[in-house]
Design an enzyme around this catalytic site. Structure first.
Site, PDB file in Angstrom:
ATOM      1  CG  ASP A 144      -2.321   0.591   0.923  1.00  0.00           C
ATOM      2  OD1 ASP A 144      -2.545   1.656   0.847  1.00  0.00           O
ATOM      3  OD2 ASP A 144      -3.362  -0.077   0.789  1.00  0.00           O
ATOM      4  CG  HIS A 185      -5.093   3.663   1.131  1.00  0.00           C
ATOM      5  ND1 HIS A 185      -4.789   2.589   0.810  1.00  0.00           N
ATOM      6  CD2 HIS A 185      -6.495   4.071   0.835  1.00  0.00           C
ATOM      7  CE1 HIS A 185      -5.801   1.956   0.236  1.00  0.00           C
ATOM      8  NE2 HIS A 185      -7.030   2.767   0.311  1.00  0.00           N
ATOM      9  CG  ASN A 286     -13.985   2.014  -3.775  1.00  0.00           C
ATOM     10  OD1 ASN A 286     -14.542   1.039  -3.575  1.00  0.00           O
ATOM     11  ND2 ASN A 286     -12.827   2.522  -3.485  1.00  0.00           N
ATOM     12  CB  SER A 357      -9.324   0.633   0.485  1.00  0.00           C
ATOM     13  OG  SER A 357      -8.786   0.900  -0.727  1.00  0.00           O
TER      14      SER A 357
END
Length: 779
Positions: A144, A185, A286, A357
């Site tokens: 990530d 994130h 998404n 996520s």
């Protein structure tokens, strides 16, 4: 036997004197990469190879960085990508040359206020905690934006921190703030998996006693984007058997982008990770509100557990991608009807967010709990348990939530139930492919010509990459056989019904693969493809061009004539060799598609007993160095071979019959000749011989299967490949002669068609043959 390179008197050459075959090969590779996609990082190219040795050579020759044993990252001068890609793609053993694209975290940041962790109750995590809260011997890699290692709710579970944003591992001391771009994130995702529980602080992760491996994919030097090269290098790093501690148990990828195919470099490392025993979990994406039914990679790539998101009510979140590759669902939040997910935030705090996520790490956390109670569970077994204990209980699936909302308590209870293999997913297209055999087929259980050809095109060509496309009728293959040469590996060969409109599937693929205004060749008269099809093509912003004669023989001559013009317009040399095949009986003839598609040789069709006058006239009007006659005397008689020889004005020894004792033998003969010619042209160009890059297994016993052979000519034409014949109505046999041939060289394996055309058992045998592990390879 006809030998290439051909004599200078009959073979056009470039200024350097290279024979036509060498020049055409190099020129076509450059042409395929003429329009380098503009969605990649300038000056960055990913190269995927068949073997580590080829990767090492490419890295050494081009000054590249080895991201894994078969993927190389090249840094080149921006603007030179197409030129370099064309040169590298011509190297034997190179399967994929792709842009290094940037991906984005899959979350949509929202209100940071704290909220209760409703998600744990929704998926019955407390029941799982009665069995285990994790084991620090189990590792979950968070690939990530990097983790704030100083966060008090994560520190105790962090086992390693590394930055792979450049493709090279840079180890950080634990704890470090590994989020150089301050995105936050990765810190949030890490908390969903493994925030420390029962510590009187903040939140508890799904698996609060497992080890977290923090792999940062972003850095200011990489412009804070997530590049494919970083993802590939990171997967290779954490799943490496030689890594201290061995491969990690689970990889979480809460990132992605909408796409029509998985990059070969990425699919190669995903396959290797799964083979190493690592389960890969990824966010489904998404994009549903923006692009309904969109597929996102890496979630939709083969072998990845794709996770959709639900809100507090248990209903799918409106943003969550719905497609046929979604496997399961987990809490991701839906703030239109409830709260988001609460987890750890950069800087030591907590926040609330929504997105797939945060559904993905939920599943990664439950998989870690499963590995905590049984470290021997394979990725297949982990996926099977998660799918079969989800809310649909294996009874059915849908595109919104796959096999349903995960149930952590039931999953832990099912560890000893022996639930077997995971539910089968449809294959996701790969732009090109790694060494292990892949099946190219449509989602239908029956190998229908129209969607099958689209599946091959999706695998072979990137967006806007094709130069033109060829469309032929789906129920009679004379036109398509001749059209395989016109495809020339720079455009797909697609099919349409002889009545009605162009299918939506084919129309969509034409728009994807062709730049606006490109030519679409329609083969045959209006009885073959209706007159309305020109209008269908124009409506797509493309230019229809019908090639037709009053007979199939005349249509083939029209195609051959256009092939000459097309090659000339693109400054290709006209091949001084023609192919003559039967116009009526297909098993022998279709194997000629590989020769035609790669070398650009015209394929002319005629009656088995008499050379058609149009073929005689075409051959007589041009200079030739030789001809190939495909099939035995029952397919093309000796009288026809002699007549074609005389019309072409070549010697008897240059009118070569490519034939075997049966259809399998003929295909092997054609493939062996392709291999010989290809190796000779490669040695003339690069100083060393080479073998074809791809072997495509095709069923030659089924009349309804010939379309899948012909559409696959686009694949072998683009990648320099040959056909391997499969026998039996069910596609359950490979003749001994064909097995011995396939054993001869390692290459990427493709099976064209579904289970109705080639069985899984035959696919496995084919894989063993390519790897030299089948009994036939040891005899």
């Amino acid at each position: 036997m006809l030998v290439l390179p051909l004599t200078a008197a009959s073979a056009a050459a470039d200024d350097g004197g290279a024979p036509w075959a060498v020049r055409n090969s190099e020129h076509r590779q450059a042409l395929l990469h003429r329009s380098w996609p503009d969605d990649g990082v300038p000056g960055s190219i990913l190269v995927t190879t068949t073997t580590p040795a080829v990767a090492g050579d490419v890295a050494a020759d081009e000054g590249g960085l080895l991201l894994s044993d078969r993927v190389v990252l090249l840094r080149v001068e921006p603007g030179s990508e197409a030129q370099v890609a064309g040169r590298v793609a011509a190297v034997s053993g190179v399967l994929g040359v792709e842009p290094d694209r940037a991906r984005e975290p899959a979350a949509l940041p929202d209100d940071p206020d704290y909220a209760d962790q409703w998600s744990h109750q929704l998926v019955n995590v407390e029941a799982a905690w009665n069995t285990t809260t994790g084991d620090d011997a189990v590792e979950v890699a968070i690939l990530d934006t990097g983790i704030d290692g100083d966060h008090a709710d994560l520190l105790a579970n962090l086992s390693e921190q590394v930055d792979l944003s450049s493709g090279r591992p840079v180890t950080r001391d634990v704890p470090s703030d590994n989020d150089a771009c301050d995105v936050g994130h990765g810190t949030f995702v890490a908390g969903v998996v493994g925030a420390v529980g029962d510590n009187g602080r903040g939140v508890a992760g799904v698996a609060w006693d497992v080890s977290l491996v923090d792999v940062a994919l972003t850095s200011p030097s990489a412009r804070c984007g997530i590049l494919d090269s970083a993802i590939v290098a990171a997967i290779a790093y954490v799943s490496d058997p030689d890594r201290t501690g061995g491969p990690v148990d689970v990889i979480n990828l809460s990132l992605g982008a909408v796409t029509g195919a998985c990059p070969v470099a990425l699919q190669t490392e995903l396959d290797a990770a799964r083979d190493a025993g690592t389960l890969v979990v990824a966010a489904a994406g998404n994009d549903q509100l923006r692009i309904e039914g969109a597929a996102s990679i890496p979630a939709s790539c083969n072998g990845v557990l794709s996770v959709a998101a639900v809100g507090e009510t248990g209903r799918v979140a409106p943003y969550s991608n719905a497609n046929q590759w979604v496997d399961v669902a987990a809490p991701g939040g839906d703030t239109t009807v409830g709260d988001g997910i609460v987890s750890t935030a950069a800087g030591g705090g907590y926040g609330e967010e929504e997105g797939t996520s945060f559904a993905s790490p939920y599943v990664a956390g439950v998989a870690a709990l499963l590995r905590s109670v049984d470290a021997t569970l394979t990725p297949d077994e982990l996926e099977s348990i998660l799918e079969r204990t989800a809310s649909h209980r294996g009874a059915f699936r849908d595109d919104e939530v796959g096999w349903g909302l995960i149930d952590a308590g039931l999953a832990l209870a099912a560890v000893d139930d022996g639930l077997g293999a995971p539910q089968a997913d449809p294959d996701f297209p790969v732009s090109t492919r790694s060494l292990d055999v892949v099946r190219l087929k449509s989602s239908s259980s029956v190998t229908d010509a129209v969607p099958q050809a689209v599946a091959v095109s999706e695998h072979t060509f990137q967006d806007d990459q094709a130069i033109h496309a060829v469309v032929a009728r789906s129920d009679d293959y004379a036109d398509a056989l001749a059209g395989s040469s016109l495809g020339f590996g720079v455009g797909p060969l697609l099919f349409a019904r002889s009545t009605g409109s162009l299918s939506n599937t084919t129309a969509t693929e034409l728009q994807r693969v062709l730049p606006s205004g490109s030519t679409v060749y329609l083969l045959g008269g209006t009885a073959a493809l209706p007159a309305t099809m020109e209008g269908d093509i124009r409506a797509l912003g493309l230019r229809p061009l019908r090639l037709a004669g009053t007979t199939r023989e005349l249509t083939a001559v029209a195609i051959a004539t256009e092939l000459e013009r097309f090659l000339g317009d693109l400054d290709f040399a006209r091949p001084p060799v023609a192919i003559v095949a039967t116009a009526r009986n297909w098993p022998d003839a279709v194997s000629a598609g590989a020769l035609g598609a790669w070398f650009g040789m015209p394929i002319l069709v005629t009656s088995p007993t008499t050379l058609h006058s149009s073929v005689r006239d075409y051959l007589s009007a041009r200079e030739w160095a030789g001809i190939y006659v495909v099939g035995g005397t029952a397919a093309v008689s000796e009288d026809v071979r002699r007549a074609a020889r005389d019309a072409a004005g070549v010697t008897s020894s240059s009118a070569v019959r490519l034939a075997g004792a049966d259809r399998s033998g003929t295909t092997v003969a054609v493939s062996a000749e392709f291999e010989r010619l290809y190796s000779a042209q490669f040695e003339a160009a690069f100083g060393q011989p080479a073998v074809p890059n791809v072997v495509a297994a095709v069923n030659l016993r089924r009349a309804d299967g010939f379309a899948h052979v012909l559409s696959a000519s686009a694949l072998v034409g683009a990648l320099a490949g040959v056909f391997a014949p499969v026998e039996g109505t069910a596609g359950d046999q490979i003749a001994s002669e064909a097995q011995a041939y396939v054993c001869r060289f390692p290459a990427a394996g493709i099976v064209a068609g579904g289970l109705d055309v080639v069985t899984n058992e035959t696919l496995e045998l084919f894989d063993d043959l390519l790897k030299g592990e089948a009994p036939a390879c040891r005899s």
